[in-house]
Every structure is written in C-alpha cells, then in structure tokens.
Design an enzyme around this catalytic site. Structure first.
Site, PDB file in Angstrom:
ATOM      1  N   TYR A 116      -3.220   1.904   5.354  1.00  0.00           N
ATOM      2  CA  TYR A 116      -2.145   3.372   4.887  1.00  0.00           C
ATOM      3  C   TYR A 116      -3.232   4.300   5.053  1.00  0.00           C
ATOM      4  O   TYR A 116      -4.215   4.437   4.284  1.00  0.00           O
ATOM      5  CB  TYR A 116      -1.594   3.033   3.627  1.00  0.00           C
ATOM      6  CG  TYR A 116      -0.466   2.001   3.296  1.00  0.00           C
ATOM      7  CD1 TYR A 116       0.814   2.035   3.872  1.00  0.00           C
ATOM      8  CD2 TYR A 116      -0.736   0.755   3.080  1.00  0.00           C
ATOM      9  CE1 TYR A 116       2.071   1.077   3.866  1.00  0.00           C
ATOM     10  CE2 TYR A 116       0.039  -0.210   3.003  1.00  0.00           C
ATOM     11  CZ  TYR A 116       1.432  -0.229   3.095  1.00  0.00           C
ATOM     12  OH  TYR A 116       2.430  -0.992   3.458  1.00  0.00           O
ATOM     13  N   HIS A 302      14.439  -1.379   5.703  1.00  0.00           N
ATOM     14  CA  HIS A 302      13.072  -1.517   5.793  1.00  0.00           C
ATOM     15  C   HIS A 302      12.316  -2.787   5.366  1.00  0.00           C
ATOM     16  O   HIS A 302      12.721  -2.969   4.299  1.00  0.00           O
ATOM     17  CB  HIS A 302      12.301  -0.354   5.444  1.00  0.00           C
ATOM     18  CG  HIS A 302      10.714  -0.513   5.957  1.00  0.00           C
ATOM     19  ND1 HIS A 302      10.301  -0.675   6.986  1.00  0.00           N
ATOM     20  CD2 HIS A 302      10.060  -0.263   5.004  1.00  0.00           C
ATOM     21  CE1 HIS A 302       8.913  -0.765   7.019  1.00  0.00           C
ATOM     22  NE2 HIS A 302       8.539  -0.337   5.619  1.00  0.00           N
ATOM     23  N   HIS A 304       9.251  -6.269   6.115  1.00  0.00           N
ATOM     24  CA  HIS A 304       7.920  -6.419   7.007  1.00  0.00           C
ATOM     25  C   HIS A 304       8.215  -7.815   7.502  1.00  0.00           C
ATOM     26  O   HIS A 304       9.197  -8.340   7.559  1.00  0.00           O
ATOM     27  CB  HIS A 304       6.694  -6.591   5.963  1.00  0.00           C
ATOM     28  CG  HIS A 304       6.128  -5.052   5.707  1.00  0.00           C
ATOM     29  ND1 HIS A 304       5.013  -4.572   5.955  1.00  0.00           N
ATOM     30  CD2 HIS A 304       7.065  -4.155   5.165  1.00  0.00           C
ATOM     31  CE1 HIS A 304       4.805  -3.631   5.404  1.00  0.00           C
ATOM     32  NE2 HIS A 304       6.089  -3.047   5.189  1.00  0.00           N
TER      33      HIS A 304
END
Length: 374
Positions: A116, A302, A304
């Site tokens: 990130y 959203h 993963h």
C-alpha cells in the site's frame, strides 16, 4: 441458434430455442450479431441473467458452421466479465471541461505480494465552489494487473505544503504523522473498473473551506509473482465544472474493517462473514447532520481473491428491505460501480449488513482480511 455445453465442453443444440436474432451485419472486418433472450427462460440448459457479474465466453472461426457441426475455434476465443443489467448512465460530455491529475511519480514497487503506497496531494485552488463530475483511473500501461485499487482520503485542512514532498508506504511504523489526519474516503476505484461518472444532479464538491484541500491517495499494488524493478506512475484524473449540481456527493463505508480478529480458515468451500453498520451507528452519523437521510445512487462492492459473493442488506424498523446491491458471481478482476436504477434512501436508525462469501478451498494457511468493503 441456442446451444449449450456440458462438462466435457461439447456443444449441443438446445431443444428449447430461447435465442432470438434481431439483426446481423458483416463487412470485410466485422461480423455483428444482435440477439435477445428472456432473463429467466425456465430452461435448465440456460443460465439466468441477474444483476450479478456475467462471464461471457466467446469464440469464432473464419468459416461458417457446416452440416458436420462447428469448426474448432483454435486461439480465436476469450472471456469478458460484464454486468449486463447495470443501468445506463446518462453521461454529460466532459471533453471541454477542466481537469487535474493526481498521479504517483516513479514509485518503486517492492518485490512482495502486497504493497500500500500513500502520497499526499493538494487540490488545485479554485477560490469558489466547483463540482467534480467524473473521475477516471490513469493506470500506467502494462500495470493493469498490478494496481488493485485506489482510495482517495480527505485530510486535515491545517496541513501545509511541506507534506507534499514525499510519499511513503502506508500503515508502516515510519509513516508521517500528517497521513494519520486523512480518514474520510471521498472516492474509490478498483481493478477492472472504468471511470466513474456522477449523476447529472450530483457532484463532488471542491473549492470551499469545508472541502478537501489536501488529499491522500492510497494505491494498493498486487505483485503475487514478486517481480523486481517495477516503477509505477498511476493515479486518478478528476474532471470538474463551475456549473454547480443540486447535491453534493459523499461516500459511506460499510463492511468488514481490518482486524486481526477477522480471519478465514483454509480449505473452506464457503465461509461467510458479516459486517454490521448498526442502527445506533447510523443514528449517530446521520441523526443531527442528515435527519432526512442520504440518497444512494451507486455502490462499489470490493473484495480480494478469496471473495466469491457480496450482498449489501438493508433493514428498517427490523424489517429487511430490497437488497441495496449484490453480486453472487464476484470477479476479482472486474470491480466496477453498480449504478442503482433508482436512488435508495438510508435513514437514521436503519441498519446495513455487508455479507461476504469467501472460498479458501485451495489454501493451506489462514487468510486475514486486509481491507474493508466500500
């Protein structure tokens, strides 16, 4: 014609023909077929079309199908994820509107699976209120699978330009203190998504004292192959107008927050987690400032790689309302905003539950959730 396939990938003509050719056109470079079918055909050989992601599989051969059946397509094949029932958005032309870019400058991507990166930016001074009407991703060519998502946070207005001189890995012990003042998400983009266009009556406000002056852009880099030497310059383009819209846009976050207590066991064909935005929370958040509620016009679901399905449930006075948004066929590489056909009102005292379905059947280690849902 209406065909289907079995587990052996053999094409068979469907005895119930639900495919209706509307028109066909062919020239030296293109063949175009427009067809229609019912969303639900009551045919066990057909897949129902819902608001979830649909994976379209296509193949072609340069010769027409003969009496012996179809010709093998060879390498002329592919797939594409689509949301066929996503309402069309009435897009106002932005070709002549001003814009500014928020892009990283030569960020070195570590050779690890997840990074990130945080970079501070200053919104160009407007001196008066404007509305952002569209946000476009600027993904460096070749990095389409590297940039997983981008979040834009509003930061404290008490900062000065010295915070613009550096970027840093997010959530790192040495992260600058100024980054901790950036808590409110004002925009989000995720892999596979296109540019986001606000409805004609809504815009993201910039230019007033209450609007963001400094913003933090967080980019999640996904590098599972541990490739070395990657340098990235991706970011966002914000298109704006001095012609004000009726309403200001904002973001409400709901779902599962980063927590060591939220983990998914390995080897699970299905594992469900719930994130609760409680009635007490929404009462406190909206009661004084937005007693008439807020109007939701789009939702970004959203997750993963372990994500398989997401549902945003909405309750009022203990009774469940129509689903706010859902995707029962979630595709990690196709995370696009769902534009709601009709705006939905969320009132103080309502309750939201984000229901996340995961599969870790191919994993041998525990999975920790690294990010929340929007």
């Amino acid at each position: 014609q209406d065909y289907f396939t079995d587990e052996n990938r053999v094409l068979k003509k469907d005895p119930q023909q639900d495919y209706h050719l509307e028109y066909a056109m062919e020239n030296s470079t293109h063949t175009i077929l427009a067809f229609s079918r019912e969303l639900h055909t009551c045919d066990t050989n057909d897949k129902s079309i819902t608001e979830s992601t649909v994976r379209v599989i296509w193949a072609y051969h340069h010769k027409d199908m003969g009496e012996a059946g179809q010709n093998y397509h060879g390498s002329n094949r592919g797939t594409k994820s689509l949301r066929l029932l996503n309402p069309e958005k009435a897009e106002v032309s932005s070709a002549s509107l001003p814009y500014f870019d928020l892009t990283n400058k030569d960020v070195p991507i570590p050779d690890k699976d997840t990074t990130y990166w945080c970079q501070m930016f200053k919104i160009p001074v407007q001196h008066e209120k404007h509305h952002v009407t569209k946000v476009e991703p600027l993904i460096q060519r070749g990095h389409e699978n590297l940039v997983h998502h981008i979040l834009l946070y509003q930061c404290s207005s008490n900062l000065n330009d010295s915070v613009l001189d550096y970027g840093h890995e997010c959530y790192h012990p040495n992260m600058p203190d100024s980054f901790f003042t950036c808590e409110t998400v004002i925009f989000a983009w995720a892999i596979g998504g296109e540019g986001f266009t606000y409805p004609p009556h809504v815009g993201l406000s910039i230019g007033t004292a209450a609007d963001p002056q400094f913003v933090l852009m967080e980019v999640h880099y996904d590098n599972p192959s541990y490739t070395e030497g990657l340098i990235d310059n991706s970011g966002l383009r914000l298109i704006y107008t001095p012609v004000l819209r009726k309403y200001d846009a904002g973001v409400i976050e709901a779902g599962l927050w980063v927590s060591l207590f939220h983990n998914i066991p390995p080897g699970m064909p299905e594992f469900v987690s719930e994130g609760h935005c409680t009635l007490e929370c929404l009462e406190e958040a909206l009661g004084a400032e937005r007693p008439s509620g807020i109007h939701v016009f789009a939702v970004l679901l959203h997750a993963h790689l372990a994500g398989r399905a997401i549902r945003m449930r909405h309750f009022r006075n203990g009774e469940e309302q129509k689903l706010l948004a859902y995707d029962d066929e979630f595709d990690f590489n196709f995370q696009e905003f769902q534009y709601l056909e009709e705006e939905r009102t969320i009132l103080p005292g309502d309750n939201l539950i984000t229901e996340c379905h995961y599969s870790t059947v191919d994993r041998i280690r525990m999975t920790w959730v690294r990010r929340f849902l929007l």
